[in-house]
Design a protein around this motif. Structure first.
Motif, PDB file in Angstrom:
ATOM      1  N   PHE A 133       1.038  -1.419  -0.124  1.00  0.00           N
ATOM      2  CA  PHE A 133       0.033   0.311  -0.213  1.00  0.00           C
ATOM      3  C   PHE A 133       0.317   1.636   0.140  1.00  0.00           C
ATOM      4  O   PHE A 133       0.094   2.061  -0.372  1.00  0.00           O
ATOM      5  N   MET A 134       2.839   1.070   0.789  1.00  0.00           N
ATOM      6  CA  MET A 134       3.026   1.525   0.025  1.00  0.00           C
ATOM      7  C   MET A 134       2.782   3.681  -1.191  1.00  0.00           C
ATOM      8  O   MET A 134       3.339   3.903  -1.315  1.00  0.00           O
ATOM      9  N   PHE A 135       2.634   2.364  -1.692  1.00  0.00           N
ATOM     10  CA  PHE A 135       3.075   3.307  -3.616  1.00  0.00           C
ATOM     11  C   PHE A 135       2.059   4.296  -3.365  1.00  0.00           C
ATOM     12  O   PHE A 135       1.890   5.500  -4.368  1.00  0.00           O
ATOM     13  N   CYS A 136       0.863   3.848  -3.177  1.00  0.00           N
ATOM     14  CA  CYS A 136      -0.387   4.880  -2.577  1.00  0.00           C
ATOM     15  C   CYS A 136      -0.380   6.273  -2.554  1.00  0.00           C
ATOM     16  O   CYS A 136      -1.818   7.178  -1.978  1.00  0.00           O
ATOM     17  N   GLY A 137       0.414   6.200  -0.808  1.00  0.00           N
ATOM     18  CA  GLY A 137       0.590   7.359   0.066  1.00  0.00           C
ATOM     19  C   GLY A 137       1.453   6.949   0.745  1.00  0.00           C
ATOM     20  O   GLY A 137       1.997   5.974   1.054  1.00  0.00           O
ATOM     21  N   THR A 138       1.655   8.036   1.629  1.00  0.00           N
ATOM     22  CA  THR A 138       2.431   8.452   3.196  1.00  0.00           C
ATOM     23  C   THR A 138       1.449   7.728   3.959  1.00  0.00           C
ATOM     24  O   THR A 138       0.220   7.919   4.738  1.00  0.00           O
ATOM     25  N   ILE A 139       2.199   6.738   4.763  1.00  0.00           N
ATOM     26  CA  ILE A 139       0.969   6.004   5.860  1.00  0.00           C
ATOM     27  C   ILE A 139       1.062   6.603   7.533  1.00  0.00           C
ATOM     28  O   ILE A 139       2.598   6.136   7.533  1.00  0.00           O
ATOM     29  N   VAL A 140       0.304   6.411   7.865  1.00  0.00           N
ATOM     30  CA  VAL A 140      -0.005   7.400   9.435  1.00  0.00           C
ATOM     31  C   VAL A 140       0.618   5.945  10.924  1.00  0.00           C
ATOM     32  O   VAL A 140       1.403   6.098  11.348  1.00  0.00           O
ATOM     33  N   ASN A 141      -0.676   5.174  10.296  1.00  0.00           N
ATOM     34  CA  ASN A 141      -0.453   4.291  11.395  1.00  0.00           C
ATOM     35  C   ASN A 141      -1.035   2.616  10.299  1.00  0.00           C
ATOM     36  O   ASN A 141      -2.542   3.205   9.752  1.00  0.00           O
ATOM     37  N   ILE A 142      -1.238   1.692  11.504  1.00  0.00           N
ATOM     38  CA  ILE A 142      -1.884   0.506  10.783  1.00  0.00           C
ATOM     39  C   ILE A 142      -2.398  -0.215  11.715  1.00  0.00           C
ATOM     40  O   ILE A 142      -1.431  -0.679  12.962  1.00  0.00           O
ATOM     41  N   ASP A 143      -3.348  -0.830  12.032  1.00  0.00           N
ATOM     42  CA  ASP A 143      -4.273  -1.079  13.102  1.00  0.00           C
ATOM     43  C   ASP A 143      -4.363  -3.215  12.895  1.00  0.00           C
ATOM     44  O   ASP A 143      -4.821  -2.681  12.151  1.00  0.00           O
ATOM     45  N   VAL A 144      -3.133  -3.585  13.178  1.00  0.00           N
ATOM     46  CA  VAL A 144      -3.306  -4.930  12.575  1.00  0.00           C
ATOM     47  C   VAL A 144      -4.588  -6.065  14.026  1.00  0.00           C
ATOM     48  O   VAL A 144      -4.201  -6.167  15.051  1.00  0.00           O
ATOM     49  N   HIS A 145      -5.590  -6.277  13.782  1.00  0.00           N
ATOM     50  CA  HIS A 145      -6.500  -7.282  14.487  1.00  0.00           C
ATOM     51  C   HIS A 145      -6.063  -8.841  13.135  1.00  0.00           C
ATOM     52  O   HIS A 145      -7.039  -9.532  13.196  1.00  0.00           O
ATOM     53  N   SER A 146      -4.882  -9.545  14.101  1.00  0.00           N
ATOM     54  CA  SER A 146      -4.974 -10.265  13.811  1.00  0.00           C
ATOM     55  C   SER A 146      -5.578 -11.364  13.304  1.00  0.00           C
ATOM     56  O   SER A 146      -5.916 -12.412  12.994  1.00  0.00           O
ATOM     57  N   GLN A 147      -6.562 -11.944  15.209  1.00  0.00           N
ATOM     58  CA  GLN A 147      -7.626 -12.700  15.392  1.00  0.00           C
ATOM     59  C   GLN A 147      -8.557 -12.390  14.516  1.00  0.00           C
ATOM     60  O   GLN A 147      -9.099 -13.632  14.083  1.00  0.00           O
TER      61      GLN A 147
END
Length: 143
Positions: free
Chosen positions: A79-93
């Motif tokens: 997703f980096m090519f789309c713009g600057t990522i500020v935060n990623i919230d992962v809910h692996s469960q």
């Protein structure tokens, strides 16, 4: 007999200005009404074009079908090519993630790419990208 006719004309002239004043008083009001109706339309257009700084939802996207062992860095890569990522919230469960970009345009770019058939893969697995709606997350947590 010219004097009586002059008096009648004066009376008629005296009545006309009072009749003219009423329509002319209404005319400016009517002239202002279209201007007033146009102004709110322009304001609404400006609001939709310029994102409010407080609205984070417009800058976020919802990612589904995320591999359970995927890290934030794994998710960030495609997703980096789309713009600057500020935060990623992962809910692996739940196999989901929320990606927050620095601006609304970046999130829109991701969504348009996904709608256009671009496949985003995390650890070789194709993930689904959706528009982030704050209501869905809060409802699921309440239930």
């Amino acid at each position: 007999g010219g004097k009586p006719s002059n008096q009648k004309q004066q009376n008629v002239k005296g009545e006309r200005p009072t009749n003219k004043n009423k329509p002319s008083a209404n005319q400016p009001k009517n002239a202002n009404q279209p201007k007033n109706t146009n102004q709110p339309k322009n304001v609404h257009q400006q609001k939709s074009q310029t994102p409010k700084p407080g609205v984070i939802g417009k800058r976020k996207v919802f990612v589904a079908n995320v591999p359970s062992n995927a890290t934030a860095n794994d998710i960030k890569s495609p997703f980096m090519f789309c713009g600057t990522i500020v935060n990623i919230d992962v809910h692996s469960q739940k196999n989901i993630a929320f990606i927050e970009f620095s601006n609304e345009q970046s999130a829109t770019t991701v969504l348009n790419a996904a709608k256009g058939g671009v496949k985003f893969t995390v650890q070789g697995q194709t993930v689904a990208v959706y528009e982030y709606t704050p209501g869905k997350g809060s409802k699921s947590s309440v239930v």
